[in-house]
Design a protein around this motif. Structure first.
Motif, PDB file in Angstrom:
ATOM      1  N   LEU A  98      -0.073 -13.935  -4.293  1.00 25.70           N
ATOM      2  CA  LEU A  98       1.256 -13.411  -3.968  1.00 25.70           C
ATOM      3  C   LEU A  98       1.409 -11.972  -4.457  1.00 25.70           C
ATOM      4  O   LEU A  98       1.965 -11.116  -3.760  1.00 25.70           O
ATOM      5  N   ALA A  99       0.908 -11.685  -5.667  1.00 26.31           N
ATOM      6  CA  ALA A  99       0.989 -10.328  -6.218  1.00 26.31           C
ATOM      7  C   ALA A  99       0.186  -9.354  -5.354  1.00 26.31           C
ATOM      8  O   ALA A  99       0.640  -8.238  -5.068  1.00 26.31           O
ATOM      9  N   SER A 100      -0.988  -9.772  -4.924  1.00 26.27           N
ATOM     10  CA  SER A 100      -1.832  -8.926  -4.081  1.00 26.27           C
ATOM     11  C   SER A 100      -1.152  -8.651  -2.742  1.00 26.27           C
ATOM     12  O   SER A 100      -1.149  -7.518  -2.257  1.00 26.27           O
ATOM     13  N   ALA A 101      -0.574  -9.676  -2.133  1.00 30.41           N
ATOM     14  CA  ALA A 101       0.106  -9.505  -0.853  1.00 30.41           C
ATOM     15  C   ALA A 101       1.299  -8.566  -0.997  1.00 30.41           C
ATOM     16  O   ALA A 101       1.537  -7.700  -0.151  1.00 30.41           O
ATOM     17  N   LYS A 102       2.049  -8.727  -2.096  1.00 29.28           N
ATOM     18  CA  LYS A 102       3.219  -7.873  -2.339  1.00 29.28           C
ATOM     19  C   LYS A 102       2.783  -6.416  -2.514  1.00 29.28           C
ATOM     20  O   LYS A 102       3.428  -5.498  -1.992  1.00 29.28           O
ATOM     21  N   ALA A 103       1.677  -6.198  -3.238  1.00 33.04           N
ATOM     22  CA  ALA A 103       1.158  -4.847  -3.451  1.00 33.04           C
ATOM     23  C   ALA A 103       0.745  -4.194  -2.130  1.00 33.04           C
ATOM     24  O   ALA A 103       0.804  -2.980  -1.983  1.00 33.04           O
ATOM     25  N   GLN A 104       0.349  -5.003  -1.159  1.00 31.43           N
ATOM     26  CA  GLN A 104      -0.059  -4.495   0.150  1.00 31.43           C
ATOM     27  C   GLN A 104       1.113  -4.407   1.124  1.00 31.43           C
ATOM     28  O   GLN A 104       0.930  -4.143   2.304  1.00 31.43           O
ATOM     29  N   GLY A 105       2.319  -4.722   0.613  1.00 33.84           N
ATOM     30  CA  GLY A 105       3.516  -4.613   1.445  1.00 33.84           C
ATOM     31  C   GLY A 105       3.793  -5.823   2.310  1.00 33.84           C
ATOM     32  O   GLY A 105       4.657  -5.786   3.185  1.00 33.84           O
TER      33      GLY A 105
END
Length: 194
Positions: free
Chosen positions: A136-143
């Motif tokens: 989830l953190a990775s997806a959020k960082a990628q917008g």
């Protein structure tokens, strides 16, 4: 309590119609489980925590009984579910015996193995939580934002409300805009009564 005093209860599960429970019945015969004391779920996945025969068996168990299975995976596919089930049963004074795994909770070694199973289940849950949080953190960082994509934009919501205010029926609005009836109800409010 470390000695079995009750009935030996057999539980069998086959998940596909083509499978045959003969192997499991043969093993239960050798383990001394009477046919009248067996519960069988046919065509039911082990991933389901609630199954008709399993639920019936669990409600019929009494302290001192022993559940006998061919393999521990017959009780369930998820390590966490099996460990939780075993912990609940053990707390109620009910024993577990897995024939092909050589596991018997009425022995000190069997109890130790069950405790290890619980530890691994807890570790598995922790790993799943960590992977989910990292993803989830990775997806959020990628917008990217999680969740279901929106079916309607504000323009379509305004159109739906205008049609509803003009007296159009909800099914007709849904059809005209290419959205579901439930979506129309969710994005609009009932017109004010005059």
């Amino acid at each position: 309590m470390t000695t079995t005093t009750g009935t030996r209860i057999g539980y069998l599960r086959i998940s596909m119609g083509k499978q045959d429970e003969t192997l499991q019945h043969d093993a239960l015969d050798k383990a001394g489980v009477k046919k009248k004391d067996r519960y069988t779920d046919k065509g039911v996945s082990g991933s389901k925590t609630s199954r008709p025969a399993l639920d019936s068996m669990l409600s019929d168990l009494e302290e001192g009984d022993t559940i006998v299975v061919y393999k521990l995976d017959r009780l369930g596919r998820s390590t966490a579910h099996v460990a939780s089930l075993i912990a609940d049963l053990t707390a109620k004074g009910i024993f577990i015996e897995s024939i092909s795994d050589g596991l018997n909770s009425s022995t000190p070694t069997g109890r130790a193995m069950l405790q290890m199973l619980s530890i691994f289940a807890e570790m598995e849950r922790s790993f799943i939580i960590e992977r989910t949080t990292a993803g989830l953190a990775s997806a959020k960082a990628q917008g990217r934002v999680g969740g279901r994509p929106k079916v309607t934009d504000s323009k379509k919501a305004k159109q739906a409300q205008a049609l509803r205010d003009s007296g159009e029926s909800v099914p007709d609005i849904a059809k005209a805009l290419g959205i579901s009836i439930a979506t129309v109800y969710r994005i609009t409010r009932a017109p004010a009564k005059a």
